[in-house]
Design a protein around this motif. Structure first.
Motif, PDB file in Angstrom:
ATOM      1  N   ILE A 371       0.838  -1.200   0.000  1.00  0.00           N
ATOM      2  CA  ILE A 371       0.000   0.000   0.000  1.00  0.00           C
ATOM      3  C   ILE A 371       0.871   1.248   0.000  1.00  0.00           C
ATOM      4  O   ILE A 371       0.617   2.208  -0.744  1.00  0.00           O
ATOM      5  CB  ILE A 371      -0.955  -0.006   1.215  1.00  0.00           C
ATOM      6  N   GLU A 372       1.928   1.250   0.819  1.00  0.00           N
ATOM      7  CA  GLU A 372       2.820   2.415   0.836  1.00  0.00           C
ATOM      8  C   GLU A 372       3.436   2.656  -0.540  1.00  0.00           C
ATOM      9  O   GLU A 372       3.637   3.797  -0.954  1.00  0.00           O
ATOM     10  CB  GLU A 372       3.927   2.222   1.881  1.00  0.00           C
ATOM     11  N   ALA A 373       3.745   1.574  -1.255  1.00  0.00           N
ATOM     12  CA  ALA A 373       4.376   1.717  -2.570  1.00  0.00           C
ATOM     13  C   ALA A 373       3.366   2.065  -3.660  1.00  0.00           C
ATOM     14  O   ALA A 373       3.686   2.799  -4.595  1.00  0.00           O
ATOM     15  CB  ALA A 373       5.103   0.430  -2.937  1.00  0.00           C
ATOM     16  N   GLY A 374       2.140   1.541  -3.547  1.00  0.00           N
ATOM     17  CA  GLY A 374       1.197   1.658  -4.650  1.00  0.00           C
ATOM     18  C   GLY A 374       0.231   2.820  -4.583  1.00  0.00           C
ATOM     19  O   GLY A 374      -0.288   3.274  -5.616  1.00  0.00           O
ATOM     20  N   ALA A 375      -0.039   3.323  -3.383  1.00  0.00           N
ATOM     21  CA  ALA A 375      -0.993   4.424  -3.255  1.00  0.00           C
ATOM     22  C   ALA A 375      -0.378   5.728  -3.753  1.00  0.00           C
ATOM     23  O   ALA A 375       0.850   5.891  -3.778  1.00  0.00           O
ATOM     24  CB  ALA A 375      -1.440   4.561  -1.805  1.00  0.00           C
ATOM     25  N   ASP A 376      -1.240   6.651  -4.146  1.00  0.00           N
ATOM     26  CA  ASP A 376      -0.780   7.994  -4.532  1.00  0.00           C
ATOM     27  C   ASP A 376      -0.641   8.886  -3.303  1.00  0.00           C
ATOM     28  O   ASP A 376       0.302   9.677  -3.205  1.00  0.00           O
ATOM     29  CB  ASP A 376      -1.756   8.636  -5.518  1.00  0.00           C
ATOM     30  N   VAL A 377      -1.605   8.758  -2.393  1.00  0.00           N
ATOM     31  CA  VAL A 377      -1.555   9.529  -1.147  1.00  0.00           C
ATOM     32  C   VAL A 377      -1.874   8.600   0.015  1.00  0.00           C
ATOM     33  O   VAL A 377      -2.511   7.548  -0.154  1.00  0.00           O
ATOM     34  CB  VAL A 377      -2.538  10.730  -1.138  1.00  0.00           C
ATOM     35  N   PHE A 378      -1.417   8.999   1.191  1.00  0.00           N
ATOM     36  CA  PHE A 378      -1.650   8.210   2.404  1.00  0.00           C
ATOM     37  C   PHE A 378      -2.421   9.078   3.379  1.00  0.00           C
ATOM     38  O   PHE A 378      -1.990  10.182   3.715  1.00  0.00           O
ATOM     39  CB  PHE A 378      -0.324   7.767   3.016  1.00  0.00           C
ATOM     40  N   LEU A 379      -3.543   8.579   3.864  1.00  0.00           N
ATOM     41  CA  LEU A 379      -4.456   9.384   4.667  1.00  0.00           C
ATOM     42  C   LEU A 379      -4.299   9.092   6.156  1.00  0.00           C
ATOM     43  O   LEU A 379      -4.455   7.947   6.592  1.00  0.00           O
ATOM     44  CB  LEU A 379      -5.896   9.109   4.213  1.00  0.00           C
ATOM     45  N   MET A 380      -3.989  10.139   6.942  1.00  0.00           N
ATOM     46  CA  MET A 380      -3.859  10.035   8.408  1.00  0.00           C
ATOM     47  C   MET A 380      -4.559  11.229   9.065  1.00  0.00           C
ATOM     48  O   MET A 380      -3.915  12.190   9.488  1.00  0.00           O
ATOM     49  CB  MET A 380      -2.382  10.004   8.825  1.00  0.00           C
ATOM     50  N   PRO A 381      -5.889  11.168   9.179  1.00  0.00           N
ATOM     51  CA  PRO A 381      -6.624  12.312   9.744  1.00  0.00           C
ATOM     52  C   PRO A 381      -6.759  12.240  11.270  1.00  0.00           C
ATOM     53  O   PRO A 381      -7.827  12.476  11.834  1.00  0.00           O
ATOM     54  CB  PRO A 381      -7.982  12.179   9.060  1.00  0.00           C
ATOM     55  N   SER A 382      -5.679  11.919  11.955  1.00  0.00           N
ATOM     56  CA  SER A 382      -5.718  11.623  13.387  1.00  0.00           C
ATOM     57  C   SER A 382      -6.185  12.819  14.219  1.00  0.00           C
ATOM     58  O   SER A 382      -5.787  13.958  13.968  1.00  0.00           O
ATOM     59  CB  SER A 382      -4.331  11.205  13.868  1.00  0.00           C
ATOM     60  N   ARG A 383      -6.987  12.526  15.227  1.00  0.00           N
ATOM     61  CA  ARG A 383      -7.359  13.570  16.188  1.00  0.00           C
ATOM     62  C   ARG A 383      -6.149  13.953  17.031  1.00  0.00           C
ATOM     63  O   ARG A 383      -5.985  15.103  17.412  1.00  0.00           O
ATOM     64  CB  ARG A 383      -8.522  13.101  17.056  1.00  0.00           C
ATOM     65  N   PHE A 384      -5.319  12.990  17.370  1.00  0.00           N
ATOM     66  CA  PHE A 384      -3.998  13.270  17.923  1.00  0.00           C
ATOM     67  C   PHE A 384      -3.076  12.149  17.466  1.00  0.00           C
ATOM     68  O   PHE A 384      -3.513  11.046  17.191  1.00  0.00           O
ATOM     69  CB  PHE A 384      -4.017  13.412  19.451  1.00  0.00           C
TER      70      PHE A 384
END
Length: 487
Positions: A371-384
């Protein structure tokens, strides 16, 4: 050279639930490579015993709070020369499930006893009373599971200097006064300046009170935990430690050997910035593997996360639903597990958009690399997010992170504003408010910029040139070890 005892409840690859395990392997390895005499101590979980081939029982010892002797097993951390000690007490650790919870998901009822025993052994080794003929100069404890060790050492004159690292303050190891009494701990520890926390016993507070120096895993998180919002009732104590210059934030590094797209054996096609076109082959492989539309122009969003509120997974699901319903050319691939409601929401989203959404419930190390290699963007909408490692993996793999501006995410991701792009420092996308509206506005910016290949390529260039190795962080820790003094 310093002798360092590194105590952690999980160490990759032997036991892992999150970033603590990665740090508890990578940092000792880096310290060892810098000439330090570092030994790791962890519980001998069933999963550890199954993975380690060369295990030797070096000591049997009787510890307070348990009627049977326990063993100290010795091995080396797989693939390294770092010495590893394991507390072998089958009654406490030789069981199925995770380090803290039953296979069905609920916490082990005896967690207080399990990690009190662990802390007791840590304390014995720290003052050379475990029969190992080795005493550290520095004891480095990590998170609540080791918090009692500094407290137990507080009356010892010949104890080592103690560093206590907070990886996530939200998990404090809270137990009742009855449990405190059942553990047969010294009565002197039960007071407002000790383990007592609003009528409960706090393992985390024990570590914060009795350590000589407290670290967290990013500079921004060190400031955030001194606030009411993220201090979880400990903000006053932490603010005092900061005033005393006894609290610091040291950004985690990553294992740059395990996470290197040019040599990663787990991905479909190796690549580097100079061969960035090969990254597209990893995207195509993911789309094929999960029966998504094979389209290089679709924005492929990756998520690898615990499916819990802290990680903002509800914001991600709602926002991606809105974008898909509006007909935007986006795809989602998600790997993780957690709260049932979020797992179910993801299954429903996949059922609605089977050619645009892929999910895998659970954890899969190989798939995480893919996934790290194939995705265009990586989503991390963490509250903290105390530190976060995946955004650093993503930057190394040219997969631009989309993050909330908090903790370690704020310390590593620079937003693609016009000003930052012109200055050549933009490497991802940031938003401030933990709302669907704020995330959606940001993802629409991402979609628009993805359609401008030249700008996108320049951001990938910036992202992939960052150095997130443990080199700087290890040197910072070594300097800290040399300068802390017993309080």
């Amino acid at each position: 050279m310093r002798k360092i005892l590194f105590a952690s409840s999980e160490v990759h690859p032997l036991m892992k639930t999150g970033g603590l395990a990665d740090v508890s392997a990578s940092l000792p390895i880096a310290l060892h490579e810098h000439g330090q005499d570092v030994r790791i101590i962890m519980p001998a979980y069933r999963k550890c015993l199954q993975q380690l081939e060369k295990l030797e029982t070096v000591v049997s010892i009787k510890l307070d709070g348990y009627h049977l002797p326990v063993d100290i097993l010795e091995a080396t951390l797989p693939g390294t020369d770092v010495k590893l000690w394991l507390l072998h007490s089958p009654h406490h650790y030789d069981r199925d499930g995770g380090p803290y919870s039953h296979p069905e998901g609920h916490d082990w009822e005896d967690n207080a006893a399990r990690f009190a025993l662990f802390s007791r052994l840590i304390a014995k080794i720290a003052v050379n009373q475990a029969g190992l003929d080795w005493q550290p100069d520095v004891l480095h404890c990590n998170d609540w599971q080791t918090g009692l060790a500094p407290a137990l050492l507080s009356t010892h004159k010949n104890r080592p200097d103690i560093v206590f690292t907070i990886h996530n303050l939200a998990y404090q190891g809270l137990f009742s006064f009855d449990v405190f009494q059942a553990l047969d701990l010294p009565d002197t520890l039960w007071n407002i300046n000790g383990l007592e926390f609003y009528g409960m016993m706090s393992f985390m507070k024990a570590g914060l009170v009795y350590a000589d120096h407290i670290t967290t895993v990013s500079p921004t998180y060190a400031k955030e935990i001194c606030s009411y919002e993220l201090g979880y009732g400990l903000e006053g104590l932490l603010a005092l430690r900061a005033e005393q210059d006894r609290l610091s934030g040291i950004l985690n590094g990553i294992d740059t050997d395990a996470w290197d797209p040019s040599r990663d054996a787990l991905i479909s096609k190796n690549y580097s910035f100079k061969l960035i076109r090969n990254k597209m082959l990893n995207k195509t492989a993911l789309q094929q593997q999960f029966f998504l539309n094979e389209n290089k122009d679709s924005l492929l969003v990756g998520i690898i996360s615990r499916l819990v509120s802290q990680k903002g997974i509800d914001l991600a699901i709602k926002t991606m639903t809105n974008l898909l319903e509006a007909g935007h050319d986006v795809q989602l691939i998600c790997l993780g597990s957690g709260e049932h409601v979020y797992e179910q929401d993801l299954r429903i989203l996949r059922a609605r958009f089977p050619d645009k959404v892929a999910i895998t419930i659970g954890y899969d190390e190989i798939l995480s690399h893919q996934i790290e290699a194939g995705a265009d963007v990586f989503l991390m909408p963490s509250r903290f997010e105390p530190c976060g490692l995946n955004q650093m993996y993503s930057l190394r793999y040219g997969t631009l992170p989309v993050v909330r501006n908090t903790g370690g995410l704020a310390d590593t991701v620079v937003d693609a504003s016009d000003e930052n792009r012109k200055a050549g420092v933009a490497n991802g996308f940031c938003f401030n408010d933990a709302t669907v509206e704020s995330l959606q506005t940001t993802l629409l910016r991402v979609v628009a910029l993805f359609q401008r290949p030249r700008i996108w390529r320049s951001m990938i260039n910036v992202a992939m040139q960052h150095d997130f190795s443990w080199e700087n962080s290890a040197n910072t820790y070594i300097e800290l070890y040399h300068h802390i003094k017993n309080s």
